[in-house]
Design a protein around this motif. Structure first.
Motif, PDB file in Angstrom:
ATOM      1  N   GLY A   4       0.779  -1.233  -0.031  1.00 50.24           N
ATOM      2  CA  GLY A   4       0.199  -0.008  -0.309  1.00 50.24           C
ATOM      3  C   GLY A   4       1.041   1.565   0.201  1.00 50.24           C
ATOM      4  N   GLY A   5       0.058   2.082  -1.034  1.00 47.81           N
ATOM      5  CA  GLY A   5       0.841   3.631  -0.339  1.00 47.81           C
ATOM      6  C   GLY A   5      -0.657   4.907  -0.772  1.00 47.81           C
ATOM      7  N   GLU A  38       3.931   2.276   6.251  1.00 51.09           N
ATOM      8  CA  GLU A  38       4.945   1.475   7.069  1.00 51.09           C
ATOM      9  C   GLU A  38       4.002   0.837   7.355  1.00 51.09           C
ATOM     10  OE1 GLU A  38       7.210   4.092   9.059  1.00 51.09           O
ATOM     11  OE2 GLU A  38       8.010   5.297   7.020  1.00 51.09           O
ATOM     12  N   GLU A  39       4.722  -0.020   8.379  1.00 48.93           N
ATOM     13  CA  GLU A  39       3.522  -1.441   9.866  1.00 48.93           C
ATOM     14  C   GLU A  39       3.887  -0.315  10.320  1.00 48.93           C
ATOM     15  OE1 GLU A  39       3.017  -5.377  10.062  1.00 48.93           O
ATOM     16  OE2 GLU A  39       4.044  -4.488   8.662  1.00 48.93           O
ATOM     17  N   GLY A  40       2.155  -0.831  10.201  1.00 52.31           N
ATOM     18  CA  GLY A  40       1.566  -0.347  11.600  1.00 52.31           C
ATOM     19  C   GLY A  40       0.804   0.990  11.518  1.00 52.31           C
ATOM     20  N   GLU A  41       0.907   1.683  10.217  1.00 53.42           N
ATOM     21  CA  GLU A  41       0.712   2.286  10.351  1.00 53.42           C
ATOM     22  C   GLU A  41      -1.293   2.468   9.224  1.00 53.42           C
ATOM     23  OE1 GLU A  41       3.152   6.285   9.066  1.00 53.42           O
ATOM     24  OE2 GLU A  41       2.584   5.259   7.319  1.00 53.42           O
ATOM     25  N   ASN A  42      -1.678   3.749   9.171  1.00 51.72           N
ATOM     26  CA  ASN A  42      -3.132   3.630   8.693  1.00 51.72           C
ATOM     27  C   ASN A  42      -2.818   5.143   7.674  1.00 51.72           C
ATOM     28  OD1 ASN A  42      -4.045   5.688   9.056  1.00 51.72           O
ATOM     29  ND2 ASN A  42      -4.565   5.325  10.884  1.00 51.72           N
ATOM     30  N   SER A  43      -4.060   4.625   6.049  1.00 54.13           N
ATOM     31  CA  SER A  43      -3.178   5.693   5.233  1.00 54.13           C
ATOM     32  C   SER A  43      -3.572   6.538   5.935  1.00 54.13           C
ATOM     33  CB  SER A  43      -4.890   5.102   4.411  1.00 54.13           C
ATOM     34  OG  SER A  43      -4.708   4.298   3.325  1.00 54.13           O
ATOM     35  N   ILE A  44      -3.966   8.338   6.673  1.00 53.02           N
ATOM     36  CA  ILE A  44      -4.048   8.416   6.675  1.00 53.02           C
ATOM     37  C   ILE A  44      -2.725   9.278   7.959  1.00 53.02           C
ATOM     38  CG2 ILE A  44      -4.856  10.777   8.516  1.00 53.02           C
ATOM     39  CD1 ILE A  44      -7.407   8.685   8.079  1.00 53.02           C
ATOM     40  N   GLU A  45      -1.849   8.237   8.170  1.00 55.41           N
ATOM     41  CA  GLU A  45      -0.988   8.512   8.932  1.00 55.41           C
ATOM     42  C   GLU A  45      -0.199   8.348   8.326  1.00 55.41           C
ATOM     43  OE1 GLU A  45      -2.712   6.221  13.710  1.00 55.41           O
ATOM     44  OE2 GLU A  45      -1.114   5.168  11.845  1.00 55.41           O
ATOM     45  N   ASP A  58       2.430  20.443   7.582  1.00 59.66           N
ATOM     46  CA  ASP A  58       2.176  19.763   8.159  1.00 59.66           C
ATOM     47  C   ASP A  58       0.297  19.549   7.962  1.00 59.66           C
ATOM     48  OD1 ASP A  58       3.385  19.014  10.476  1.00 59.66           O
ATOM     49  OD2 ASP A  58       3.432  21.788  11.394  1.00 59.66           O
ATOM     50  N   ILE A  59      -0.782  18.633   8.082  1.00 61.05           N
ATOM     51  CA  ILE A  59      -1.818  18.482   7.498  1.00 61.05           C
ATOM     52  C   ILE A  59      -2.673  17.793   7.704  1.00 61.05           C
ATOM     53  CG2 ILE A  59      -0.484  19.057   5.110  1.00 61.05           C
ATOM     54  CD1 ILE A  59      -1.529  15.672   4.318  1.00 61.05           C
ATOM     55  N   ASP A  60      -3.641  18.111   7.825  1.00 64.38           N
ATOM     56  CA  ASP A  60      -4.639  17.316   8.210  1.00 64.38           C
ATOM     57  C   ASP A  60      -5.413  16.355   7.114  1.00 64.38           C
ATOM     58  OD1 ASP A  60      -5.430  17.523  11.063  1.00 64.38           O
ATOM     59  OD2 ASP A  60      -6.148  19.425  10.386  1.00 64.38           O
ATOM     60  N   VAL A  61      -6.014  15.499   7.090  1.00 68.30           N
ATOM     61  CA  VAL A  61      -6.423  14.643   6.099  1.00 68.30           C
ATOM     62  C   VAL A  61      -7.847  14.960   5.518  1.00 68.30           C
ATOM     63  CG1 VAL A  61      -7.388  12.187   4.988  1.00 68.30           C
ATOM     64  CG2 VAL A  61      -4.845  13.196   5.381  1.00 68.30           C
ATOM     65  N   VAL A  62      -8.191  15.583   4.666  1.00 67.38           N
ATOM     66  CA  VAL A  62     -10.276  15.770   4.685  1.00 67.38           C
ATOM     67  C   VAL A  62     -10.783  15.292   3.580  1.00 67.38           C
ATOM     68  CG1 VAL A  62      -9.649  18.617   5.934  1.00 67.38           C
ATOM     69  CG2 VAL A  62      -9.871  17.559   3.241  1.00 67.38           C
ATOM     70  N   GLY A  63     -10.207  14.844   3.015  1.00 69.37           N
ATOM     71  CA  GLY A  63     -10.857  13.499   2.160  1.00 69.37           C
ATOM     72  C   GLY A  63      -9.782  12.804   0.979  1.00 69.37           C
ATOM     73  N   VAL A  64     -10.944  11.720   0.476  1.00 65.86           N
ATOM     74  CA  VAL A  64     -10.573  10.362  -0.757  1.00 65.86           C
ATOM     75  C   VAL A  64     -10.793  10.289  -1.529  1.00 65.86           C
ATOM     76  CG1 VAL A  64      -9.695   8.032  -0.871  1.00 65.86           C
ATOM     77  CG2 VAL A  64     -10.470   9.325   2.042  1.00 65.86           C
ATOM     78  N   ALA A  65      -9.642  10.982  -2.635  1.00 68.40           N
ATOM     79  CA  ALA A  65     -10.027  11.190  -4.387  1.00 68.40           C
ATOM     80  C   ALA A  65      -9.912  10.345  -4.967  1.00 68.40           C
ATOM     81  CB  ALA A  65      -9.014  12.292  -4.681  1.00 68.40           C
ATOM     82  N   ASN A  81      -3.738   4.887  -2.208  1.00 66.75           N
ATOM     83  CA  ASN A  81      -5.133   5.930  -1.979  1.00 66.75           C
ATOM     84  C   ASN A  81      -4.606   7.378  -1.669  1.00 66.75           C
ATOM     85  OD1 ASN A  81      -6.705   3.880  -0.748  1.00 66.75           O
ATOM     86  ND2 ASN A  81      -6.454   3.838   0.826  1.00 66.75           N
ATOM     87  N   TYR A  82      -5.181   8.077  -2.423  1.00 64.32           N
ATOM     88  CA  TYR A  82      -5.089   9.670  -2.959  1.00 64.32           C
ATOM     89  C   TYR A  82      -6.266  10.451  -2.036  1.00 64.32           C
ATOM     90  CZ  TYR A  82      -2.035   9.057  -7.211  1.00 64.32           C
ATOM     91  OH  TYR A  82      -0.575   8.399  -7.416  1.00 64.32           O
TER      92      TYR A  82
END
Length: 153
Positions: A4-5, A38-45, A58-65, A81-82
């Motif tokens: 995953g990326g 990375e291992e133990g991480e989700n897409s947002i992290e 520094d960002i906040d994730v607000v959506g998925v394209a 995941n974009y």
């Protein structure tokens, strides 16, 4: 086994999108910041970490394209995941890839680009990026949830 990326689409107040220029296989490619989960991480992290590493922001994730999947004999099973991000701090600066030694870094430039500027670039990844992202960002700004599946990028 899936690998995953993430990539992060980060617009600014002027309506431009943050892009990074990377050097791969003897050519420069423009894309939005991102990398592997990375291992133990989700897409947002992963998106938050990759944005900081590559751009200093520094960002906040607000959506998925998009959620893009590829299954091929050469590269195996992969997904990206974009995400859509919003700047909440930091200072824009060209970062680095902590997995690569200093003499093998691929990041070359980071800057906000307009639709017209992106359209003039020779190599943009993925190829459909400039054709589709502006409508997605408009939908997101209007409070609509947008999620698109793509296969075989």
């Amino acid at each position: 086994m899936w690998v995953g990326g993430v990539r992060v689409i980060i617009p600014n107040e002027e309506g431009k999108i943050l892009m990074v220029r990377q050097h791969h296989e003897d050519k420069d490619l423009w894309m939005v910041p991102g990398g592997g989960i990375e291992e133990g991480e989700n897409s947002i992290e992963a998106a938050v970490r990759e944005a900081k590493e590559e751009t200093g922001l520094d960002i906040d994730v607000v959506g998925v394209a998009w959620h893009v999947e590829e299954v091929s004999p050469q590269r195996g099973q992969r997904f990206v995941n974009y995400m859509i991000g919003r700047v909440k701090g930091g200072s824009l600066a060209l970062g680095s890839d902590p997995e690569l030694p200093a003499d093998q870094q691929v990041l070359r430039e980071v800057r906000f680009l307009s639709r017209e500027e992106i359209g003039q670039l020779e190599h943009v990844y993925p190829k459909f990026f400039n054709d589709e992202i502006w409508g997605i960002l408009k939908e997101e700004q209007n409070g609509m949830t947008y999620y698109k599946l793509r296969y075989n990028e």
